[in-house]
Design a protein around this motif. Structure first.
Motif, PDB file in Angstrom:
ATOM      1  N   ASP A   2       0.797  -1.228   0.000  1.00  0.00           N
ATOM      2  CA  ASP A   2       0.000   0.000   0.000  1.00  0.00           C
ATOM      3  C   ASP A   2       0.831   1.279   0.000  1.00  0.00           C
ATOM      4  O   ASP A   2       0.293   2.365  -0.175  1.00  0.00           O
ATOM      5  N   GLY A   3       2.151   1.191   0.235  1.00  0.00           N
ATOM      6  CA  GLY A   3       2.905   2.409   0.488  1.00  0.00           C
ATOM      7  C   GLY A   3       3.673   2.985  -0.685  1.00  0.00           C
ATOM      8  O   GLY A   3       4.418   3.952  -0.521  1.00  0.00           O
ATOM      9  N   PHE A   4       3.512   2.431  -1.877  1.00  0.00           N
ATOM     10  CA  PHE A   4       4.312   2.897  -3.020  1.00  0.00           C
ATOM     11  C   PHE A   4       4.036   4.358  -3.378  1.00  0.00           C
ATOM     12  O   PHE A   4       4.956   5.150  -3.581  1.00  0.00           O
ATOM     13  N   VAL A   5       2.767   4.705  -3.464  1.00  0.00           N
ATOM     14  CA  VAL A   5       2.407   6.059  -3.906  1.00  0.00           C
ATOM     15  C   VAL A   5       2.857   7.095  -2.874  1.00  0.00           C
ATOM     16  O   VAL A   5       3.484   8.107  -3.209  1.00  0.00           O
ATOM     17  N   GLU A   6       2.563   6.823  -1.605  1.00  0.00           N
ATOM     18  CA  GLU A   6       2.929   7.806  -0.579  1.00  0.00           C
ATOM     19  C   GLU A   6       4.447   7.982  -0.488  1.00  0.00           C
ATOM     20  O   GLU A   6       4.951   9.095  -0.384  1.00  0.00           O
ATOM     21  N   ARG A   7       5.182   6.869  -0.555  1.00  0.00           N
ATOM     22  CA  ARG A   7       6.649   6.950  -0.453  1.00  0.00           C
ATOM     23  C   ARG A   7       7.216   7.783  -1.607  1.00  0.00           C
ATOM     24  O   ARG A   7       8.104   8.605  -1.436  1.00  0.00           O
ATOM     25  N   GLN A   8       6.699   7.564  -2.813  1.00  0.00           N
ATOM     26  CA  GLN A   8       7.207   8.274  -3.990  1.00  0.00           C
ATOM     27  C   GLN A   8       6.849   9.759  -3.920  1.00  0.00           C
ATOM     28  O   GLN A   8       7.672  10.624  -4.189  1.00  0.00           O
ATOM     29  N   ALA A   9       5.602  10.044  -3.536  1.00  0.00           N
ATOM     30  CA  ALA A   9       5.144  11.439  -3.450  1.00  0.00           C
ATOM     31  C   ALA A   9       5.948  12.184  -2.392  1.00  0.00           C
ATOM     32  O   ALA A   9       6.366  13.328  -2.581  1.00  0.00           O
ATOM     33  N   ASP A  10       6.188  11.510  -1.281  1.00  0.00           N
ATOM     34  CA  ASP A  10       6.895  12.113  -0.173  1.00  0.00           C
ATOM     35  C   ASP A  10       8.377  12.317  -0.512  1.00  0.00           C
ATOM     36  O   ASP A  10       8.957  13.371  -0.258  1.00  0.00           O
ATOM     37  N   ARG A  11       8.984  11.309  -1.128  1.00  0.00           N
ATOM     38  CA  ARG A  11      10.419  11.377  -1.407  1.00  0.00           C
ATOM     39  C   ARG A  11      10.741  12.490  -2.400  1.00  0.00           C
ATOM     40  O   ARG A  11      11.750  13.180  -2.273  1.00  0.00           O
ATOM     41  N   TYR A  12       9.911  12.634  -3.414  1.00  0.00           N
ATOM     42  CA  TYR A  12      10.233  13.594  -4.470  1.00  0.00           C
ATOM     43  C   TYR A  12       9.369  14.849  -4.418  1.00  0.00           C
ATOM     44  O   TYR A  12       9.440  15.689  -5.303  1.00  0.00           O
ATOM     45  N   LYS A  13       8.522  14.946  -3.395  1.00  0.00           N
ATOM     46  CA  LYS A  13       7.649  16.127  -3.240  1.00  0.00           C
ATOM     47  C   LYS A  13       6.846  16.362  -4.521  1.00  0.00           C
ATOM     48  O   LYS A  13       6.866  17.452  -5.103  1.00  0.00           O
ATOM     49  N   ILE A  14       6.206  15.316  -4.973  1.00  0.00           N
ATOM     50  CA  ILE A  14       5.371  15.419  -6.172  1.00  0.00           C
ATOM     51  C   ILE A  14       3.942  15.023  -5.806  1.00  0.00           C
ATOM     52  O   ILE A  14       3.700  14.473  -4.732  1.00  0.00           O
ATOM     53  N   SER A  15       3.010  15.289  -6.728  1.00  0.00           N
ATOM     54  CA  SER A  15       1.609  14.987  -6.430  1.00  0.00           C
ATOM     55  C   SER A  15       1.390  13.471  -6.395  1.00  0.00           C
ATOM     56  O   SER A  15       2.141  12.700  -7.004  1.00  0.00           O
ATOM     57  N   SER A  16       0.340  13.067  -5.696  1.00  0.00           N
ATOM     58  CA  SER A  16       0.013  11.639  -5.638  1.00  0.00           C
ATOM     59  C   SER A  16      -0.313  11.105  -7.027  1.00  0.00           C
ATOM     60  O   SER A  16      -0.026   9.947  -7.346  1.00  0.00           O
ATOM     61  N   GLN A  17      -0.905  11.960  -7.846  1.00  0.00           N
ATOM     62  CA  GLN A  17      -1.253  11.544  -9.208  1.00  0.00           C
ATOM     63  C   GLN A  17       0.005  11.206 -10.005  1.00  0.00           C
ATOM     64  O   GLN A  17       0.121  10.138 -10.614  1.00  0.00           O
ATOM     65  N   LEU A  18       1.001  12.102  -9.966  1.00  0.00           N
ATOM     66  CA  LEU A  18       2.238  11.850 -10.711  1.00  0.00           C
ATOM     67  C   LEU A  18       2.977  10.654 -10.108  1.00  0.00           C
ATOM     68  O   LEU A  18       3.515   9.801 -10.829  1.00  0.00           O
ATOM     69  N   ALA A  19       2.969  10.587  -8.775  1.00  0.00           N
ATOM     70  CA  ALA A  19       3.637   9.453  -8.115  1.00  0.00           C
ATOM     71  C   ALA A  19       3.009   8.137  -8.587  1.00  0.00           C
ATOM     72  O   ALA A  19       3.706   7.154  -8.832  1.00  0.00           O
ATOM     73  N   THR A  20       1.697   8.126  -8.726  1.00  0.00           N
ATOM     74  CA  THR A  20       1.011   6.911  -9.176  1.00  0.00           C
ATOM     75  C   THR A  20       1.428   6.547 -10.594  1.00  0.00           C
ATOM     76  O   THR A  20       1.707   5.384 -10.894  1.00  0.00           O
ATOM     77  N   GLU A  21       1.486   7.576 -11.456  1.00  0.00           N
ATOM     78  CA  GLU A  21       1.926   7.291 -12.826  1.00  0.00           C
ATOM     79  C   GLU A  21       3.333   6.708 -12.817  1.00  0.00           C
ATOM     80  O   GLU A  21       3.671   5.829 -13.609  1.00  0.00           O
ATOM     81  N   GLU A  22       4.166   7.200 -11.891  1.00  0.00           N
ATOM     82  CA  GLU A  22       5.562   6.756 -11.882  1.00  0.00           C
ATOM     83  C   GLU A  22       5.731   5.358 -11.294  1.00  0.00           C
ATOM     84  O   GLU A  22       6.486   4.546 -11.821  1.00  0.00           O
ATOM     85  N   VAL A  23       5.062   5.081 -10.174  1.00  0.00           N
ATOM     86  CA  VAL A  23       5.327   3.791  -9.518  1.00  0.00           C
ATOM     87  C   VAL A  23       4.261   2.732  -9.770  1.00  0.00           C
ATOM     88  O   VAL A  23       4.464   1.566  -9.468  1.00  0.00           O
ATOM     89  N   MET A  24       3.119   3.144 -10.318  1.00  0.00           N
ATOM     90  CA  MET A  24       2.068   2.149 -10.593  1.00  0.00           C
ATOM     91  C   MET A  24       1.711   2.152 -12.077  1.00  0.00           C
ATOM     92  O   MET A  24       0.693   1.594 -12.475  1.00  0.00           O
ATOM     93  N   GLY A  25       2.558   2.779 -12.884  1.00  0.00           N
ATOM     94  CA  GLY A  25       2.271   2.826 -14.311  1.00  0.00           C
ATOM     95  C   GLY A  25       2.778   1.568 -15.003  1.00  0.00           C
ATOM     96  O   GLY A  25       3.618   0.863 -14.485  1.00  0.00           O
ATOM     97  N   TYR A  26       2.243   1.314 -16.171  1.00  0.00           N
ATOM     98  CA  TYR A  26       2.698   0.148 -16.939  1.00  0.00           C
ATOM     99  C   TYR A  26       2.649   0.470 -18.425  1.00  0.00           C
ATOM    100  O   TYR A  26       2.002   1.414 -18.857  1.00  0.00           O
ATOM    101  N   TYR A  27       3.351  -0.349 -19.183  1.00  0.00           N
ATOM    102  CA  TYR A  27       3.490  -0.111 -20.615  1.00  0.00           C
ATOM    103  C   TYR A  27       2.427  -0.834 -21.416  1.00  0.00           C
ATOM    104  O   TYR A  27       1.939  -1.895 -21.011  1.00  0.00           O
ATOM    105  N   SER A  28       2.119  -0.273 -22.556  1.00  0.00           N
ATOM    106  CA  SER A  28       1.194  -0.956 -23.472  1.00  0.00           C
ATOM    107  C   SER A  28       1.999  -1.949 -24.310  1.00  0.00           C
ATOM    108  O   SER A  28       3.216  -1.817 -24.455  1.00  0.00           O
ATOM    109  N   GLU A  29       1.315  -2.909 -24.876  1.00  0.00           N
ATOM    110  CA  GLU A  29       2.007  -3.884 -25.732  1.00  0.00           C
ATOM    111  C   GLU A  29       2.722  -3.190 -26.873  1.00  0.00           C
ATOM    112  O   GLU A  29       3.815  -3.587 -27.275  1.00  0.00           O
ATOM    113  N   ASP A  30       2.114  -2.148 -27.377  1.00  0.00           N
ATOM    114  CA  ASP A  30       2.688  -1.445 -28.515  1.00  0.00           C
ATOM    115  C   ASP A  30       4.042  -0.810 -28.173  1.00  0.00           C
ATOM    116  O   ASP A  30       4.893  -0.639 -29.037  1.00  0.00           O
TER     117      ASP A  30
END
Ligand SMILES: *[C@@H]1O[C@H](CO)[C@@H](O)[C@H](O)[C@H]1NC(C)=O
Ligand SMILES: *[C@@H]1O[C@H](CO)[C@@H](O)[C@H](O)[C@H]1NC(C)=O
Ligand SMILES: *[C@@H]1O[C@H](CO)[C@@H](O)[C@H](O)[C@H]1NC(C)=O
Ligand SMILES: *[C@@H]1O[C@H](CO)[C@@H](O)[C@H](O)[C@H]1NC(C)=O
Length: 446
Positions: free
Chosen positions: A140-168
């Motif tokens: 559960d702590g990926f988004v908060e840790r990333q947002a806190d460490r880099y002082k970025i929004s939870s939205q951007l943190a989510t894109e960074e640590v919970m994002g994934y690539y498309s097949e293309d």
């Protein structure tokens, strides 16, 4: 994210991931790992092993968007979500999302205590509670840790640590999934950073190291490695060094190698020469470049597209070279027991001691050979010491090499690691692609 993608793995006790006693589990070819038949077949089919560890990517990040049936990932079994704050688990949640940039600028925290926060929502989880199974990773702590460490929004943190690539975006990797064997449950040795994980993969233990400390930079590691053991048995090896001098190539962690086998650490370009000319040694161990712009290990902020170029070059060279029929290529990552401990001070000022009794994150791993089943998704393996179902991990390679070359288990951890000998079949496929799909660039990091 969900807990069963990162089970509370006990590296040493063998107490298990799956509780099922499974000693008679037959692999895709009808024989079990470690059986006489399987080992004899492995020895007959494999002469050369090519092994590369890429850097710092989790399973769902790389393969989360691949729709192939059987992959335990975001598009098949998700979405996986994190609360914005672990202290408000029922508050706002953000879920894994498709990410349309090539690499992240902000490297997620992978210190031991940082990973604790990501997995357990605290820098200091109770080791006893983890060991007795009452504390399970919530992831559960990926988004908060990333947002806190880099002082970025939870939205951007989510894109960074919970994002994934498309097949293309990852055609080369999708090609590997479609053509060869992909492991669903392959974990790093240590829930911590690069060098302890690399050390563990090639020596069977992190030897008490929980950070990228100075010992790795001055060849001060003094335990037997696959390189020393191979040399002593007359098994040829080279460490193809793509680090470009940014740090020591992995074989040079060890004072034994620095003193006795420096000449076996050669430039990466020699790998292509040896592959095309048919002069690969029995063990080729490849160090990619790391870790920023224009490097190819996939370590953020290195691009996934440049990492795919590297894998395509390696595959194409081996595939079209004269040794293909006898080569086993294993592509894995370094990270996402031992009886030593490692203590670290967390960013909140508290201290935590790791007992090296649990594995790290789940990583993409492919077994490539004309003898692996086409498009196979491998789930759990068998702990050879207990006969129980268990996750594969970094030390599964040493267990398998032990079967191939009659090596003793390096450590108790290796004795408990499922091998993958039984995924090598009796007949070579003739329809493996001569070349992997070309990668292409896609939008830059934000
Ligand atoms: C597991 O360990 C925790 C922490 O020491 C303890 O509070 C709990 O009672 C233990 N539970 C069991 C079932 O052993
Ligand atoms: C490696 O270092 C240890 C401890 O410093 C020393 O005892 C050993 O002889 C060294 N081995 C080699 C091959 O230099
Ligand atoms: C990723 O690749 C693009 C070109 O495709 C390049 O412009 C960009 O700088 C790269 N980004 C990183 C972080 O390496
Ligand atoms: C750790 O393991 C080694 C080798 O098995 C043994 O000699 C040593 O006594 C052990 N140390 C502890 C603290 O258990």
């Amino acid at each position: 994210m969900k807990a069963n993608t990162l089970l509370p793995l006990l590296g040493l006790s063998g107490s298990a991931v799956g509780a099922v006693v499974n000693r008679n589990n037959q692999g895709p070819f009808g024989y079990a790992s470690g059986s006489k038949q399987s080992i004899a077949n492995l020895k007959d089919k494999v002469e050369n092993v090519v092994w590369i560890l890429l850097e710092n990517r989790g399973f769902d990040n790389i393969l989360g968007g691949v729709h192939k049936k059987g992959l335990d990932n975001v598009v098949n079994n998700g979405p996986f979500c994190n609360p914005v704050s672990v202290s408000a688990p029922n508050g706002q949640k953000i879920c894994s999302q498709f990410k349309d940039f090539d690499s992240v600028i902000h490297d997620p925290d992978h210190s031991v205590t940082g990973v604790n926060f990501e997995l357990y929502g605290t820098y200091n989880p109770s080791n006893d509670a983890i060991a007795n199974g009452t504390l399970k990773p919530s992831l559960d702590g990926f988004v908060e840790r990333q947002a806190d460490r880099y002082k970025i929004s939870s939205q951007l943190a989510t894109e960074e640590v919970m994002g994934y690539y498309s097949e293309d975006e990852i055609p080369t990797l999708v090609n590997l999934v479609d053509e060869f064997t992909t492991f669903n449950y392959w974990h790093s040795c240590v829930p911590g950073p690069t060098n302890p994980n690399r050390l563990c993969a090639i020596a069977g233990t992190a030897d008490g190291h929980g950070s990228n400390d100075n010992d790795f930079d001055v060849s001060a590691i003094d335990i037997p490695s696959i390189f020393q053991v191979a040399s002593e048995k007359g098994i040829s090896w080279k460490n193809y060094d793509g680090t470009n001098g940014a740090f020591l190539s992995d074989a040079l962690f060890f004072n034994w190698t620095a003193a006795n086998a420096k000449s076996s650490v050669v430039p990466f370009e020699n790998f292509y020469q040896d592959a095309y000319l048919g002069t690969l040694p029995k063990l080729s161990y490849l160090n990619p470049s790391c870790c920023g712009l224009d490097t190819n290990s996939m370590h953020p902020s290195g691009n996934v597209s440049t990492g795919q170029v590297l894998l395509k070059q390696i595959y194409d060279a081996v595939r079209t070279g004269p040794q293909w029929d006898k080569t086993l290529l294993l592509i894995t990552f370094d990270e996402t027991g031992d009886n030593k401990t490692y203590t670290e001070k967390a960013t909140d000022g508290s201290t935590y001691t790791l007992n090296f009794d649990r594995l790290g994150g789940r990583m993409p791993t492919w077994l490539v050979s004309p003898y692996t089943p086409q498009g196979h998704i491998e789930n759990f393996g068998i702990d050879p010491a207990t006969g129980k179902s268990a996750s594969y991990s970094a030390t599964s390679v040493l267990k398998t090499l032990g079967y191939l070359w009659d090596l003793q288990d390096f450590t108790p951890r290796v004795s408990h690691s499922p091998a993958f000998d039984h995924l090598i079949g009796p007949n070579a496929r003739r329809n493996t692609p001569t070349t992997l799909a070309n990668p292409h660039p896609f939008p830059e990091a934000v």
